[in-house]
Motif scaffolding. Sequence first.
Motif, PDB file in Angstrom:
ATOM      1  N   MET A   1       0.854  -1.191   0.000  1.00 37.28           N
ATOM      2  CA  MET A   1       0.000   0.000   0.000  1.00 37.28           C
ATOM      3  C   MET A   1       0.889   1.239   0.000  1.00 37.28           C
ATOM      4  N   PRO A   2       0.642   2.215  -0.904  1.00 35.65           N
ATOM      5  CA  PRO A   2       1.502   3.391  -0.962  1.00 35.65           C
ATOM      6  C   PRO A   2       1.345   4.267   0.277  1.00 35.65           C
ATOM      7  N   THR A   3       2.445   4.864   0.681  1.00 36.94           N
ATOM      8  CA  THR A   3       2.406   5.796   1.804  1.00 36.94           C
ATOM      9  C   THR A   3       2.100   7.196   1.292  1.00 36.94           C
ATOM     10  N   LEU A   4       1.466   7.991   2.127  1.00 36.67           N
ATOM     11  CA  LEU A   4       1.145   9.378   1.817  1.00 36.67           C
ATOM     12  C   LEU A   4       1.810  10.280   2.840  1.00 36.67           C
ATOM     13  N   ASP A   5       2.178  11.484   2.421  1.00 34.58           N
ATOM     14  CA  ASP A   5       2.689  12.443   3.398  1.00 34.58           C
ATOM     15  C   ASP A   5       1.520  13.008   4.201  1.00 34.58           C
ATOM     16  N   ALA A   6       1.832  13.839   5.189  1.00 34.60           N
ATOM     17  CA  ALA A   6       0.811  14.294   6.138  1.00 34.60           C
ATOM     18  C   ALA A   6      -0.309  15.081   5.459  1.00 34.60           C
ATOM     19  N   ARG A   7       0.038  15.885   4.452  1.00 40.43           N
ATOM     20  CA  ARG A   7      -0.992  16.696   3.797  1.00 40.43           C
ATOM     21  C   ARG A   7      -1.979  15.806   3.036  1.00 40.43           C
ATOM     22  N   LEU A   8      -1.485  14.770   2.356  1.00 42.47           N
ATOM     23  CA  LEU A   8      -2.386  13.880   1.623  1.00 42.47           C
ATOM     24  C   LEU A   8      -3.147  12.943   2.554  1.00 42.47           C
TER      25      LEU A   8
ATOM     26  N   GLN B   1      -6.315  21.004  -1.722  1.00 47.06           N
ATOM     27  CA  GLN B   1      -5.073  21.209  -0.975  1.00 47.06           C
ATOM     28  C   GLN B   1      -4.130  22.055  -1.836  1.00 47.06           C
ATOM     29  N   PRO B   2      -4.226  23.394  -1.695  1.00 47.57           N
ATOM     30  CA  PRO B   2      -3.299  24.260  -2.423  1.00 47.57           C
ATOM     31  C   PRO B   2      -1.936  24.302  -1.746  1.00 47.57           C
ATOM     32  N   ASN B   3      -0.921  24.630  -2.524  1.00 51.95           N
ATOM     33  CA  ASN B   3       0.433  24.754  -1.975  1.00 51.95           C
ATOM     34  C   ASN B   3       0.738  26.166  -1.502  1.00 51.95           C
ATOM     35  N   ASP B   4      -0.283  27.013  -1.447  1.00 53.51           N
ATOM     36  CA  ASP B   4      -0.108  28.375  -0.954  1.00 53.51           C
ATOM     37  C   ASP B   4      -1.408  28.783  -0.259  1.00 53.51           C
ATOM     38  N   SER B   5      -1.651  30.063  -0.137  1.00 56.98           N
ATOM     39  CA  SER B   5      -2.835  30.531   0.578  1.00 56.98           C
ATOM     40  C   SER B   5      -4.115  30.038  -0.080  1.00 56.98           C
TER      41      SER B   5
ATOM     42  N   ILE C   1      -1.740  21.695   7.809  1.00 60.31           N
ATOM     43  CA  ILE C   1      -0.735  20.665   8.047  1.00 60.31           C
ATOM     44  C   ILE C   1       0.656  21.277   7.992  1.00 60.31           C
ATOM     45  N   ALA C   2       1.418  21.083   9.052  1.00 63.30           N
ATOM     46  CA  ALA C   2       2.790  21.594   9.100  1.00 63.30           C
ATOM     47  C   ALA C   2       3.662  20.835   8.110  1.00 63.30           C
ATOM     48  N   GLY C   3       4.520  21.568   7.422  1.00 62.67           N
ATOM     49  CA  GLY C   3       5.444  20.968   6.471  1.00 62.67           C
ATOM     50  C   GLY C   3       6.506  21.985   6.102  1.00 62.67           C
ATOM     51  N   TYR C   4       6.962  21.947   4.857  1.00 62.51           N
ATOM     52  CA  TYR C   4       7.912  22.954   4.394  1.00 62.51           C
ATOM     53  C   TYR C   4       7.324  24.338   4.608  1.00 62.51           C
ATOM     54  N   TRP C   5       6.028  24.476   4.405  1.00 57.55           N
ATOM     55  CA  TRP C   5       5.221  25.603   4.850  1.00 57.55           C
ATOM     56  C   TRP C   5       3.877  25.016   5.282  1.00 57.55           C
ATOM     57  N   PRO C   6       2.995  25.791   5.903  1.00 54.29           N
ATOM     58  CA  PRO C   6       1.701  25.235   6.317  1.00 54.29           C
ATOM     59  C   PRO C   6       0.819  24.961   5.096  1.00 54.29           C
ATOM     60  N   TYR C   7       0.309  23.730   4.992  1.00 54.79           N
ATOM     61  CA  TYR C   7      -0.532  23.330   3.870  1.00 54.79           C
ATOM     62  C   TYR C   7      -2.001  23.333   4.293  1.00 54.79           C
ATOM     63  N   PRO C   8      -2.835  24.200   3.715  1.00 56.69           N
ATOM     64  CA  PRO C   8      -4.265  24.153   4.027  1.00 56.69           C
ATOM     65  C   PRO C   8      -4.958  23.035   3.258  1.00 56.69           C
ATOM     66  N   VAL C   9      -5.930  22.418   3.896  1.00 53.81           N
ATOM     67  CA  VAL C   9      -6.762  21.394   3.264  1.00 53.81           C
ATOM     68  C   VAL C   9      -8.217  21.749   3.576  1.00 53.81           C
ATOM     69  N   LEU C  10      -9.049  21.830   2.538  1.00 48.76           N
ATOM     70  CA  LEU C  10     -10.435  22.236   2.713  1.00 48.76           C
ATOM     71  C   LEU C  10     -11.377  21.199   2.118  1.00 48.76           C
ATOM     72  N   ARG C  11     -12.478  20.979   2.797  1.00 49.62           N
ATOM     73  CA  ARG C  11     -13.597  20.245   2.196  1.00 49.62           C
ATOM     74  C   ARG C  11     -14.723  21.248   1.981  1.00 49.62           C
TER      75      ARG C  11
ATOM     76  N   VAL D   1      -0.168  25.339  14.850  1.00 49.25           N
ATOM     77  CA  VAL D   1       0.212  25.556  13.447  1.00 49.25           C
ATOM     78  C   VAL D   1      -0.373  26.864  12.932  1.00 49.25           C
ATOM     79  N   ILE D   2      -1.677  27.098  13.165  1.00 47.98           N
ATOM     80  CA  ILE D   2      -2.294  28.331  12.693  1.00 47.98           C
ATOM     81  C   ILE D   2      -1.739  29.537  13.443  1.00 47.98           C
ATOM     82  N   ARG D   3      -1.480  29.390  14.735  1.00 50.18           N
ATOM     83  CA  ARG D   3      -0.905  30.511  15.489  1.00 50.18           C
ATOM     84  C   ARG D   3       0.490  30.861  14.979  1.00 50.18           C
ATOM     85  N   SER D   4       1.305  29.870  14.732  1.00 50.34           N
ATOM     86  CA  SER D   4       2.658  30.121  14.232  1.00 50.34           C
ATOM     87  C   SER D   4       2.620  30.821  12.875  1.00 50.34           C
TER      88      SER D   4
END
Length: 225
Positions: free
Chosen positions: A1-8, A116-120, A141-151, A184-187
Amino acid sequence: MPTLDARLEAVLDLIRTDVHADIGSDHARLPVRIIWGSRASRCIAVELNPGPLEQARRSVARSRLQDQIEVREGDGFGPILPGEVGSASLCGMGAHTIRGILERAGGRLPPALILQPNDSALLLRLWAREAGYHVRAERLIAGYWPYPVLRLEEVSGPDPAYEGVPLDAALKYGPLLLRAGGEVIRSQIEADVLRLSKVAAPGRESWDELETAKTALAVLDNRVK
């Protein structure tokens, strides 16, 4: 089974439907995990570029999921029929690119979108308000920069997610993220305040951005009192 990073993994957690489309699927890791996790009974992986398209086909074949995952070549929602899917994901692109794909989709848009955009995500929240989609869930999601994910879900009427939250701050940082708080959001907001304080001056766009960041920080501070 493939692994996904935290954002995915966060994207995966927000998917639950019968038929799902992953637009710009790259290697089709997300559709494979969707089927393995029983989060959809069938997936359509859409990819335009020849290299990732072939990788997606190989990934599906290795997973022996050809009966449940169909890989289609095409741009955006072009290969998707109106009403064919219950939800769709668009991940790992800039917000401008995602918004353009959504605007070109027309009647092919499903009732639920996981983005899941890579910016704002500001542009996507603005689009959602114009297009009749409500913010149902948000992750940062914390990463190289904060990644937003929306439904987002297609619903008529005003979006209750924005009630009681300053609109500019909610559009920039996320109404549900501001309500939930967290490190994460506060930072992210504190970093924006620090950065903008060095360059902002009245009459400049950076001044308005600074005021928005300060307002968002005040929302978080009031939340923990």
